[in-house]
Design an enzyme around this catalytic site. Structure first.
Site, PDB file in Angstrom:
ATOM      1  N   CYS A 146      -0.806  89.562  21.667  1.00  0.00           N
ATOM      2  CA  CYS A 146       0.069  90.949  21.036  1.00  0.00           C
ATOM      3  C   CYS A 146       1.673  90.234  20.398  1.00  0.00           C
ATOM      4  O   CYS A 146       1.838  88.983  20.965  1.00  0.00           O
ATOM      5  CB  CYS A 146       0.371  92.031  21.872  1.00  0.00           C
ATOM      6  SG  CYS A 146       1.325  91.381  23.452  1.00  0.00           S
ATOM      7  N   CYS A 167       3.632  89.283  23.714  1.00  0.00           N
ATOM      8  CA  CYS A 167       3.587  88.063  24.556  1.00  0.00           C
ATOM      9  C   CYS A 167       4.257  87.097  23.425  1.00  0.00           C
ATOM     10  O   CYS A 167       4.962  86.075  23.990  1.00  0.00           O
ATOM     11  CB  CYS A 167       2.112  87.581  24.288  1.00  0.00           C
ATOM     12  SG  CYS A 167       0.824  88.762  24.644  1.00  0.00           S
ATOM     13  N   ASP A 198     -31.250  71.036  24.010  1.00  0.00           N
ATOM     14  CA  ASP A 198     -31.471  72.170  22.776  1.00  0.00           C
ATOM     15  C   ASP A 198     -30.939  71.833  21.565  1.00  0.00           C
ATOM     16  O   ASP A 198     -31.460  72.406  20.681  1.00  0.00           O
ATOM     17  CB  ASP A 198     -30.785  73.528  23.418  1.00  0.00           C
ATOM     18  CG  ASP A 198     -31.527  73.953  24.620  1.00  0.00           C
ATOM     19  OD1 ASP A 198     -32.620  74.048  24.718  1.00  0.00           O
ATOM     20  OD2 ASP A 198     -30.771  74.508  25.524  1.00  0.00           O
ATOM     21  N   ASP A 252     -33.259  79.643  25.641  1.00  0.00           N
ATOM     22  CA  ASP A 252     -33.209  78.445  26.561  1.00  0.00           C
ATOM     23  C   ASP A 252     -32.989  79.219  28.027  1.00  0.00           C
ATOM     24  O   ASP A 252     -32.357  80.434  27.851  1.00  0.00           O
ATOM     25  CB  ASP A 252     -32.263  77.451  26.360  1.00  0.00           C
ATOM     26  CG  ASP A 252     -32.092  76.513  27.384  1.00  0.00           C
ATOM     27  OD1 ASP A 252     -33.259  76.056  27.914  1.00  0.00           O
ATOM     28  OD2 ASP A 252     -31.000  76.274  27.971  1.00  0.00           O
ATOM     29  N   ASP A 281     -28.048  75.991  25.059  1.00  0.00           N
ATOM     30  CA  ASP A 281     -26.953  75.594  25.389  1.00  0.00           C
ATOM     31  C   ASP A 281     -26.973  74.015  25.836  1.00  0.00           C
ATOM     32  O   ASP A 281     -25.970  72.938  25.653  1.00  0.00           O
ATOM     33  CB  ASP A 281     -26.188  75.943  26.723  1.00  0.00           C
ATOM     34  CG  ASP A 281     -26.610  75.822  27.770  1.00  0.00           C
ATOM     35  OD1 ASP A 281     -28.075  75.661  27.913  1.00  0.00           O
ATOM     36  OD2 ASP A 281     -26.002  75.571  28.876  1.00  0.00           O
TER      37      ASP A 281
END
Lengths: 55, 728
Positions: free
Chosen positions: B30, B33, B626, B438, B622
């Site tokens: 925002c 910040c 894979d 997976d 992941d």
């Protein structure tokens, strides 16, 4: 209609100045953070005493 | 801990004695910040600039060389409540950013030219019905040419070069009809101006270029943003490695600074950041991120380890190697290349549309010319009418139809925690009818978790957690994390390979292997019930407890599977893990189709078999194992915890501990694809209305301009409907 001799170059040069302004703003990175810029516009100014430079 | 990081890799000289550092900052979301960080950091003496980029969550700092230790900034940000990590823009991101900026510059030129030409065109349009002198009209046309010709030559270059390369490859893409349209429109306008004709199409041509560039820019900017965010994620992982800078001295450096041949120290509890070979030491390692196998393996000198391996018991020295060396990695790279080639043959919706579109439009224009000639019109009039057909059909709305939806949908996906890697990912994800998950790290959380917490009294868990803080073993760390322990017990010693022990309020206390705590019987009981779990025993005085630690399913996995099934999407688990583990997970989730112990080759084989049956598969995985399957599948997603290679080939990456983003991705993509198709149809409807006018020879530049902007605006407005977020 002689007024065109002044008005047309004037209009074109104004357009050209606008374009140059856009190219300058692009080059100086003003479009890098559009979300941030939107908020900076309405953020409160820093108090002058806080720090010399306002960023 | 942050202060130990060696920043030298990331510091750049900004000229005149200034040093520049880029930080990726977690949690800037925002304006508050932004102001807080900038104000606080600019009060540090000698800091000349602190500027937050809110779009990319980054902070650029500049200060006078030698005056400040960079670690100070990271610590100051930590005090403010932000985690910050140094980062480096990678080449891919720089390239995308340059392209986006180039397109914006061309768009600016085209838009300014279009606006100025309008100023000349409107008097001509109104003058044609009133009393404009032919000389004045010619003068205005020449002025328009003066503005438009250079502007078009510059800003339409992306279309010309893309059309040329397509023609060289003997193909046709969207840019071929666009380029032909632009060139013909400009050429006709010049010829007409020379011949003192009433109509010139300079305004239409430059407006067309501007609208099309807007579409291209949206597309490119979406890619740039994804790259930037991916760069942040890589930085936020803050991968460091402990490198030997001499045979006895070590230093923590960013993983990016490790060269092949460097020797790296790996301690228990650390995740390996590089690929390499063990040269010294022996340890149990958790390779689940690489192979999907949850049971620990043992490595000895000579064994290959991969980035992502978690060291469990002993200390290792590893020599970093270049990409080759491990047979697994070689095989995966080979499979990956093959699968990526296959994917590049996918034809995007826009390409399919343009293949249909170009011949139809060109044939219509040609027939128009022949028709007018047959009706006895002059050759000049027939050509001009044919060109008017080309201009009015030029795919202005078509060029915006898809990028606009993609941009809006990728924003909606971003809100659901999904980041797109590929521009056409939305189209492909929308088409899927089967999901292959997976198991390890995808359906389950990558972090270990205590499974039998309910069987153990709360105060025991708390105490065990505080004791576990003294151990670096990942299983003990899971106990500490689950207990929420923050204050370690004092005077605790470690027995290497066994556990930790000490005295607490006069009684002996220990945590470690079951044999170390005399709790073998309890441990065996748990292992009989749950052979997948790792056990850690705890003994305090005469009380003995055993924690079963295992990877837990993501909390919403069962709901997501059920919802996918409700949507008519088949769900399947294909895992590299052993059968009992996969069976348990499949039963818990209610998935009937599952395969265990599948090698990377067999994962691809399964996907290809399904593809032959006509299924379009979304692969979610992941592990390194894979990666080829992710590339081979019709569409693919990876959790953000995945290995680098998997994240790089997946179409999308999802954030967080929940798996719901997968569901959101499918839903948003389907909606987006629907909108893209609608937009294409809107463009077709516009053509159906406009083309007869053009064929009849009634298109004036005014009609062309109005039709072009009108259709573009309708398409843009329709794209905004993708913004409505799916309730997931």
């Amino acid at each position: 209609m002689e007024v065109l001799i002044i008005l047309v170059p004037l209009a074109l040069s104004l357009g050209f100045v606008g374009l140059l302004g856009f190219l300058w703003s692009l080059k100086s990175g003003q479009y890098d953070d559009l979300d941030g810029a939107a908020w900076r516009a309405i953020a409160d100014d820093e108090p002058a005493s806080d720090h010399g430079r306002s960023k | 801990m942050q202060a130990e990081i060696d920043f030298s890799h990331y510091l750049k000289s900004a000229g005149s004695g200034l040093i520049h550092l880029d930080l990726a900052v977690e949690g800037i979301n925002c304006a508050g910040c932004m102001a807080k960080i900038e104000r606080n950091l600019s009060t540090i003496p000698d800091v000349t600039s602190a500027r937050v980029n809110l779009t990319d969550s980054r902070l650029a700092l500049e200060w006078k060389a030698g005056a400040v230790d960079p670690a100070l900034f990271v610590n100051r940000l930590a005090e403010l409540g932000y985690k910050a990590y140094p980062f480096e823009r990678d080449d891919a991101e720089t390239l995308e950013a340059q392209r986006a900026q180039g397109l914006l510059r061309r768009l600016g030129v085209a838009a300014f030219a279009a606006m100025n030409v309008m100023m000349l065109s409107i008097p001509v349009w109104s003058g044609n019905v009133s009393d404009m002198l032919p000389e004045q009209r010619d003068f205005f046309h020449w002025l328009s040419a003066l503005i438009v010709l250079p502007a078009a030559a510059y800003s339409a270059q992306p279309f010309f070069s893309s059309a040329l390369s397509a023609l060289r490859a003997r193909g046709v893409n969207m840019d071929v009809p666009i380029s032909i349209g632009i060139v013909l429109a400009l050429a006709t306008s010049v010829i007409e101006t020379v011949n003192h004709a009433e109509h010139a199409y300079f305004d239409a041509a430059i407006m067309l270029i501007a609208f099309l560039l807007a579409g291209r820019y949206l597309d490119q900017n979406m890619r740039r943003r994804t790259r930037a965010f991916a760069g942040n994620l890589a930085a936020l992982k803050s991968e460091t490695a402990t490198k030997f800078i001499s045979p006895t001295e070590i230093r923590t450096v960013p993983a990016a600074a490790i060269q092949p041949g460097d020797i790296v120290l790996l301690r228990p509890g650390e995740r390996c950041a590089v690929d390499g070979n063990v040269i010294e030491g022996r340890s149990e390692v958790d390779q689940s991120l690489i192979t999907g196998e949850t049971l620990p393996a043992t490595v000895t000198p000579g064994s290959a380890v991969f980035a992502g391996t978690l060291v469990r018991s002993g200390t290792l020295r590893v020599r970093a190697s270049a990409a080759s060396g491990g047979t697994l990695l070689d095989e995966i790279s080979r499979l990956l290349d093959h699968a990526l080639q296959a994917r590049s043959r996918y034809l995007r919706l826009a390409e399919r549309a343009s293949r249909l579109y170009a011949p139809v439009v060109h044939a219509t224009a040609f027939l128009t010319m022949l028709g007018w000639l047959a009706c006895g019109a002059s050759f000049h009039d027939s050509i001009v009418t044919a060109i008017a057909v080309l201009i009015i059909t030029c795919p202005c709305a078509l060029g915006l139809a898809i990028p606009a939806v993609q941009t809006v949908a990728s924003g909606a996906l971003f809100g659901s925690g999904v980041l797109l890697n590929a521009g056409d990912a939305i189209e492909r994800t929308a088409e899927i009818d089967r999901v292959i998950f997976d198991k390890t790290g995808t359906l389950t959380l990558p972090e270990l978790d205590v499974a039998n917490l309910a069987d153990i009294p709360g105060e025991v868990v708390g105490l065990a957690g505080r004791l576990a803080l003294s151990s670096r073993h990942p299983v003990a760390a899971a106990v500490a994390r689950k207990a929420g322990a923050a204050s370690p017990l004092p005077n605790i010693q470690e027995e290497p390979g066994q556990g930790v022990y000490g005295l607490h309020e006069g009684s002996p206390i220990r945590l470690g292997r079951p044999s170390f705590c005399g709790a073998d019987d309890l441990a065996n009981e748990i292992l009989c019930r749950d052979p997948e779990a790792s056990v850690v025993a705890f003994r305090y005085g005469e009380f003995k407890y055993v924690f079963a630690v295992r990877q837990r399913l993501r909390a919403d996995a069962a709901d997501v599977v059920a919802e996918l099934a409700r949507m008519g999407i088949a769900v399947e688990i294909v895992s590299g893990d052993r059968e009992p583990a996969v069976r348990v997970a499949a039963e818990q989730l209610g998935v009937h189709e599952w395969r265990a112990g599948v090698s990377p080759v067999d994962k691809i084989a399964r996907i290809e078999e399904l593809a032959r049956q006509g299924c379009k598969v979304l692969m979610v995985g992941d592990g390194l194992n894979d990666a080829p399957a992710l590339a081979a599948a019709h569409a693919s997603m990876s959790p953000v915890t995945a290995t680098h290679m998997s994240q790089a080939v997946a179409d999308a990456v999802f954030l967080g501990e929940r798996i719901a983003p997968v569901l959101a991705a499918v839903k948003v993509s389907r909606k987006a694809l629907r909108l893209m198709r609608q937009n294409l149809w809107l463009a077709v409807v516009y053509n159906v209305l406009a083309v007869p006018i053009a064929i009849a020879g009634l298109v004036t530049p005014l009609i062309a301009a109005a039709a072009m902007s009108g259709s573009s605006i309708i398409v843009m407005l329709n794209a905004l409907r993708a913004r409505a977020r799916e309730a997931v």
